[in-house]
Scaffold this motif. Structure first.
Motif, PDB file in Angstrom:
ATOM      1  N   GLN A  96     -17.083   1.395  -2.543  1.00 56.81           N
ATOM      2  CA  GLN A  96     -15.537   1.879  -2.903  1.00 56.81           C
ATOM      3  C   GLN A  96     -15.692   3.232  -3.618  1.00 56.81           C
ATOM      4  N   ALA A  97     -16.474   3.219  -4.536  1.00 61.23           N
ATOM      5  CA  ALA A  97     -16.364   4.519  -5.389  1.00 61.23           C
ATOM      6  C   ALA A  97     -16.261   5.796  -4.529  1.00 61.23           C
ATOM      7  N   PHE A  98     -17.569   5.655  -3.597  1.00 61.79           N
ATOM      8  CA  PHE A  98     -17.718   7.045  -2.725  1.00 61.79           C
ATOM      9  C   PHE A  98     -16.552   6.860  -1.729  1.00 61.79           C
ATOM     10  N   PHE A  99     -15.957   5.824  -1.331  1.00 67.22           N
ATOM     11  CA  PHE A  99     -15.105   6.240  -0.293  1.00 67.22           C
ATOM     12  C   PHE A  99     -13.746   6.723  -0.958  1.00 67.22           C
ATOM     13  N   THR A 100     -13.537   6.242  -2.052  1.00 65.37           N
ATOM     14  CA  THR A 100     -12.413   6.857  -2.956  1.00 65.37           C
ATOM     15  C   THR A 100     -12.526   8.288  -3.139  1.00 65.37           C
ATOM     16  N   LEU A 101     -13.781   8.652  -3.502  1.00 65.49           N
ATOM     17  CA  LEU A 101     -13.820  10.215  -3.650  1.00 65.49           C
ATOM     18  C   LEU A 101     -13.480  10.909  -2.276  1.00 65.49           C
ATOM     19  N   ALA A 104      -9.687  10.700  -1.670  1.00 71.62           N
ATOM     20  CA  ALA A 104      -8.900  11.560  -2.750  1.00 71.62           C
ATOM     21  C   ALA A 104      -9.131  12.847  -2.412  1.00 71.62           C
ATOM     22  N   ALA A 105     -10.192  13.413  -1.891  1.00 73.57           N
ATOM     23  CA  ALA A 105     -10.504  14.781  -1.708  1.00 73.57           C
ATOM     24  C   ALA A 105      -9.727  15.147  -0.541  1.00 73.57           C
ATOM     25  N   SER A 106      -9.258  14.538   0.322  1.00 74.04           N
ATOM     26  CA  SER A 106      -8.447  14.774   1.500  1.00 74.04           C
ATOM     27  C   SER A 106      -6.857  14.724   0.976  1.00 74.04           C
ATOM     28  N   LEU A 112     -15.076  17.819  -5.088  1.00 74.53           N
ATOM     29  CA  LEU A 112     -16.171  17.004  -5.220  1.00 74.53           C
ATOM     30  C   LEU A 112     -17.104  17.912  -6.178  1.00 74.53           C
ATOM     31  N   GLN A 113     -17.883  17.248  -7.199  1.00 76.85           N
ATOM     32  CA  GLN A 113     -18.714  18.214  -8.135  1.00 76.85           C
ATOM     33  C   GLN A 113     -20.184  17.789  -7.145  1.00 76.85           C
ATOM     34  N   ALA A 114     -20.968  18.604  -7.762  1.00 75.44           N
ATOM     35  CA  ALA A 114     -22.517  18.597  -7.351  1.00 75.44           C
ATOM     36  C   ALA A 114     -23.069  16.863  -7.443  1.00 75.44           C
ATOM     37  N   ILE A 284     -25.429   8.119 -10.734  1.00 75.54           N
ATOM     38  CA  ILE A 284     -25.405   9.532 -10.777  1.00 75.54           C
ATOM     39  C   ILE A 284     -23.793  10.217 -10.553  1.00 75.54           C
ATOM     40  N   ASN A 285     -23.003   9.348  -9.782  1.00 76.38           N
ATOM     41  CA  ASN A 285     -21.923   9.675  -9.481  1.00 76.38           C
ATOM     42  C   ASN A 285     -20.941   9.722 -10.751  1.00 76.38           C
ATOM     43  N   VAL A 286     -21.374   8.638 -11.902  1.00 74.23           N
ATOM     44  CA  VAL A 286     -20.529   8.390 -13.138  1.00 74.23           C
ATOM     45  C   VAL A 286     -21.034   9.304 -14.143  1.00 74.23           C
ATOM     46  N   PHE A 287     -22.334   9.586 -14.233  1.00 74.80           N
ATOM     47  CA  PHE A 287     -23.108  10.263 -15.262  1.00 74.80           C
ATOM     48  C   PHE A 287     -23.868  11.134 -15.106  1.00 74.80           C
TER      49      PHE A 287
END
Length: 299
Positions: A96-101, A104-106, A112-114, A284-287
């Motif tokens: 869900q964290a990646f779906f949220t990103l 949210a981008a849309s 989105l960061q690297a 990696i998404n968080v830290f």
């Protein structure tokens, strides 16, 4: 964060991780949609008699309740019922964290960061590995796996509504939102149960309800939802988000460990690889690559 609050945060993580074992146990004698409906009925009643209604537009409350409550748990409970291992579900749900990103981008034009691209890429590879394991018949049904991904997407959609709610001028208290949004999915769950599971099975399950199912409902409604979200919301209110939110990464660790110990679930080497890749992507998404950079600098 004080030691007491740190222990409270870890307690919530354990409660939420163990939640998946409890779902599996509750489903042994009750169909998934009915179990989920009763869970939210217990969350809403009688708590809404003592908790003020959030002063937000009903459309936001409706959207939040239908996505993060109805959609997520209708699919998750069904996934576990149809063969998705509880421990693995606790991990795949974190996509869900990646779906949220992505959503949210849309919706909010967030860039989105690297590190987020890297995290998403790793997680996608992990999901593909798990799909391969599923296709090879390694104790994971494709239906259960896809339903879990659907639950993660529904959770992510609910996160978007949550952000809109928290941006509203009448920003509600966490407990107010939890209790009143729990009222939204009750009727949809009961209607869906009647449609897909049948009135006969619903009635039989209620008549033959046993102690394990009752205790599961108490845990899901009061311990995991009201107490869990109450503590978590309190911590988020007193500390910066970055101090609290990353601890949720431990939920699938607890979920997979408790499922292995109590349900005897074992993952194949291919499933473990997929799980590791998803967990690495979440980290990696968080830290980012903070720890590796520190090691390189020290070295």
């Amino acid at each position: 964060m004080t030691r007491k609050d740190g222990l409270l945060a870890l307690l919530v993580v354990v409660v939420w991780g163990f939640n998946f074992v409890v779902i599996k146990m509750g489903l042994h004698n009750m169909p998934p949609l009915l179990l989920a409906g009763l869970r939210f009925m217990l969350v809403a009643f009688p708590a809404l008699l003592f908790v003020a209604r959030p002063k937000i537009p009903f459309r936001l409350l409706l959207g939040y309740g239908l996505t993060i409550s109805f959609g997520q748990f209708a699919l998750l409970f069904s996934a576990i019922k149809f063969g998705m291992p509880a421990g693995l579900a606790s991990l795949v749900l974190q996509s869900q964290a990646f779906f949220t990103l992505i959503i949210a981008a849309s919706v909010f034009n967030e860039r989105l960061q690297a590190k987020q691209f890297a995290g998403i890429a790793l997680a996608v590879i992990g999901v593909l590995v798990l799909v391969e394991a599923s296709l090879n018949g390694q104790d994971v049904t494709m239906l259960g796996f896809m339903l879990t991904l659907g639950a993660a997407f529904s959770w992510a959609s609910g996160n978007i509504f949550n952000k809109l709610i928290m941006q509203h001028e009448a920003r509600p208290a966490v407990m107010s939102l939890v209790v009143w949004s729990a009222l939204i999915p009750v009727i949809p769950f009961l209607l869906a149960s009647a449609l897909f599971e049948g009135p006969g099975l619903m009635l039989q399950s209620l008549i033959e309800i046993d102690t394990i199912t009752l205790l599961s409902l108490v845990y899901l409604a009061f311990v995991a939802t009201i107490i869990g979200y109450g503590i978590w919301g309190s911590l988020l209110g007193r500390y910066e988000t970055w101090r609290v939110a990353p601890l949720s990464l431990l939920v699938p660790v607890v979920g997979m460990t408790s499922s292995a110990l109590l349900l005897g679930e074992k993952l194949t080497s291919l499933q473990l690889l997929g799980a590791f890749l998803i967990m690495a992507g979440l980290y990696i998404n968080v830290f980012g690559l903070r720890i590796w950079r520190r090691k390189l600098i020290k070295g």
